[in-house]
Design an enzyme around this catalytic site. Structure first.
Site, short mmCIF file in Angstrom:
data_model
loop_
_atom_site.label_atom_id
_atom_site.label_comp_id
_atom_site.label_asym_id
_atom_site.label_seq_id
_atom_site.Cartn_x
_atom_site.Cartn_y
_atom_site.Cartn_z
CG PHE A 123 41.25 38.68 40.62
CD1 PHE A 123 41.49 37.79 41.73
CD2 PHE A 123 40.64 39.92 41.00
CE1 PHE A 123 40.93 38.03 42.93
CE2 PHE A 123 40.26 40.40 42.27
CZ PHE A 123 40.45 39.43 43.29
CE LYS A 124 44.07 38.88 46.09
NZ LYS A 124 43.49 37.22 45.68
#
Ligand SMILES: *Cc1c(COP(=O)(O)O)cnc(C)c1O
Length: 485
Positions: A123-124
């Site tokens: 998700f980064k």
């Protein structure tokens, strides 16, 4: 929109000013002077928007000093089906963060929101991809340069490198512990051949890398001369970019604005769930924000008891959801600021206790440091924890019953989410990585390998570019100097 420091001793700043920095000069974290609000009519309108247009609407409330046309172009350049293409069967890449119903029992519903379809499968990328484009845009305006210097144990470093590769005016120097990352993570980072990406494998552990970054950060002259910057999880623009997908998740899971949803967030540094808190403060109808931790349960302990106790490294465990292995949560101060009624004096006193006593106790019990814990429920926060055995059991259960392989961090989320289900409030679990990244544990749970998205099949066989170095600050400074001429 002006930004203020939680510690109250730094001048107010604009979005562009804080974009390239880290901590405020007084050691605090930046937050908007007040949270922008979203009206009912706006929320209804936002239901019709693409992800990129929604991102633009949210961003323009925070980045008021960037011309709207530029911001819109940046959002459209970032949130494309091509960048977030690593979808699974049944998911539509154009949705950027597609939702999928996981289970529905007795009116209780769990939905997964995929945040991990970007280039590094975690998700980064959701925030870092935007940051890369924002950096390039801001630096080009001033004809300036920036050398990003950081340390990684896996996810953050690769997300930063994939966001900054090929960007004009930016170089990345990333330290990682030599031979300590998974083969997949190593290959992801070291196979990048871009001339502005420098991988430095340090003979030591992650803490040695982190110490080297701190030492360089404390050398103010070197930092200024070499235009050193960071992209760690306290970066405000990262937090804002994450606010967008809470809106997207809500709007996709509901049909009218009088419905509420809850979110469960696999948590480490409190960056992701802090964005959920901000979305809620903007008026998004969120019922609960559930922080899911692994064996490193600093946050779970706080949300259950009001005691915040930073862990020494001897009590920080290396787990099978390694991106949540933290001993203190670097964005937590942002929430505590709001919890104390934005009282920067009180906030500073509490974080002084973190330095001197290793934490604080807000339980209100005799001898505690305060009683703010009784206000936690007003903010919707609750929590739970998960262990390696829970993780394996959840991965097996989700595979068997729903035919989906989830990664270890998402498994922690699902385990904890199940403890907080209520009828008629959809629970959205944020999927923070794809299972291919943490294949060792998938093998342990399922006895087979995790599926790999197209293009990742032979990543370990690609040529690698990296420098091996001792844990020596002088050596790394010389390396940076030699490569920033
Ligand atoms: C970074 C990360 C987390 C933790 O997010 P925070 O913002 O640090 O709370 C969870 N899962 C994965 C896969 C991550 O990479």
């Amino acid at each position: 929109m002006q930004y203020v420091s939680t510690r109250g001793h730094a001048a107010a700043q604009t979005f562009s000013h804080i974009l390239l920095g880290g901590l405020a000069p007084d050691g605090g974290l930046y937050l908007p002077a007040e949270y922008p609000q979203v009206s009912d009519a706006e929320l209804t309108h936002w239901r019709t928007l693409s992800y990129a247009d929604l991102a633009f609407e949210v961003l323009k409330k925070f980045a008021t000093d960037i011309p709207e046309a530029d911001l819109k172009a940046l959002a459209h350049k970032t949130y494309t089906a091509d960048v977030y293409r690593n979808v699974r069967a049944g998911e539509n890449a154009a949705q950027i963060t597609p939702l999928r119903v996981l289970e529905e029992k007795n009116g209780k519903k769990i939905v997964l929101q995929a945040l991990s379809n970007g280039p590094t499968l975690a998700f980064k990328d959701m925030a870092m991809q935007l940051l890369g484009n924002l950096f390039e845009y801001t630096l080009a305006k001033d004809n300036a340069e920036l050398n990003i210097f950081g340390a990684t144990s896996g996810d953050t470093g690769s997300a930063a490198e994939y966001a900054m590769r090929g960007k004009k005016g930016v170089r990345v120097f990333m330290l990682s512990p030599y031979k300590k990352m998974s083969a997949f993570q190593t290959a992801q980072m070291f196979s990048l051949q871009d001339p502005n990406i420098f991988n430095i494998a340090v003979k030591g552990v992650f803490d040695d890398c982190q110490d080297m970054v701190k030492a360089v950060s404390n050398d103010h002259a070197f930092k200024a001369a070499k235009k050193i910057g960071t992209v760690n999880s306290i970066n405000w623009a990262r937090v804002v970019a994450q606010v967008v997908y809470y809106f997207r998740g809500y709007l996709s899971a509901t049909t009218s604005n009088d419905q509420k949803v809850s979110f469960t967030v696999p948590s480490g540094n409190f960056g992701n769930i802090c964005a959920g808190h901000i979305a809620r403060m903007m008026g998004l109808p969120i019922d609960k924000l559930v922080a899911a931790t692994n064996e490193n349960d600093v946050l779970d302990e706080f949300f259950r008891t009001g005691v915040y106790r930073v862990r020494p490294s001897s009590e920080t465990y290396h787990t099978s959801s390694p991106s949540m292995d933290i001993s203190k949560a670097s964005n937590f101060e942002r929430f505590i600021y709001d919890l104390t009624g934005r009282d920067s004096k009180r906030l500073s006193a509490l974080f002084h206790l973190v330095e001197t006593k290793g934490g604080f106790d807000l339980s209100g019990k005799p001898g505690s440091d305060g009683d703010e814990f009784h206000k936690i429920a007003e903010y919707g926060f609750c929590s739970g924890k998960s262990t390696h055995d829970d993780r394996l059991a959840t991965i097996r259960d989700v595979q068997k019953n729903y035919g989906i392989t989830v990664d270890t961090h998402t498994a922690d989320g699902i385990k904890v989410a199940r403890e907080y289900l209520t009828p008629d409030v959809t629970m959205i679990v944020l999927e923070t990585a794809l299972p291919a990244k943490f294949n060792e544990t998938i093998r342990e749970a399922l006895g087979r390998d995790a599926e790999r998205p197209a293009g990742f099949e032979n990543i370990e066989a690609l040529p690698q570019k990296f420098e091996v170095m001792d844990a020596d600050v002088a050596q790394v400074k010389a390396y940076i100097a030699a490569h920033t001429e």
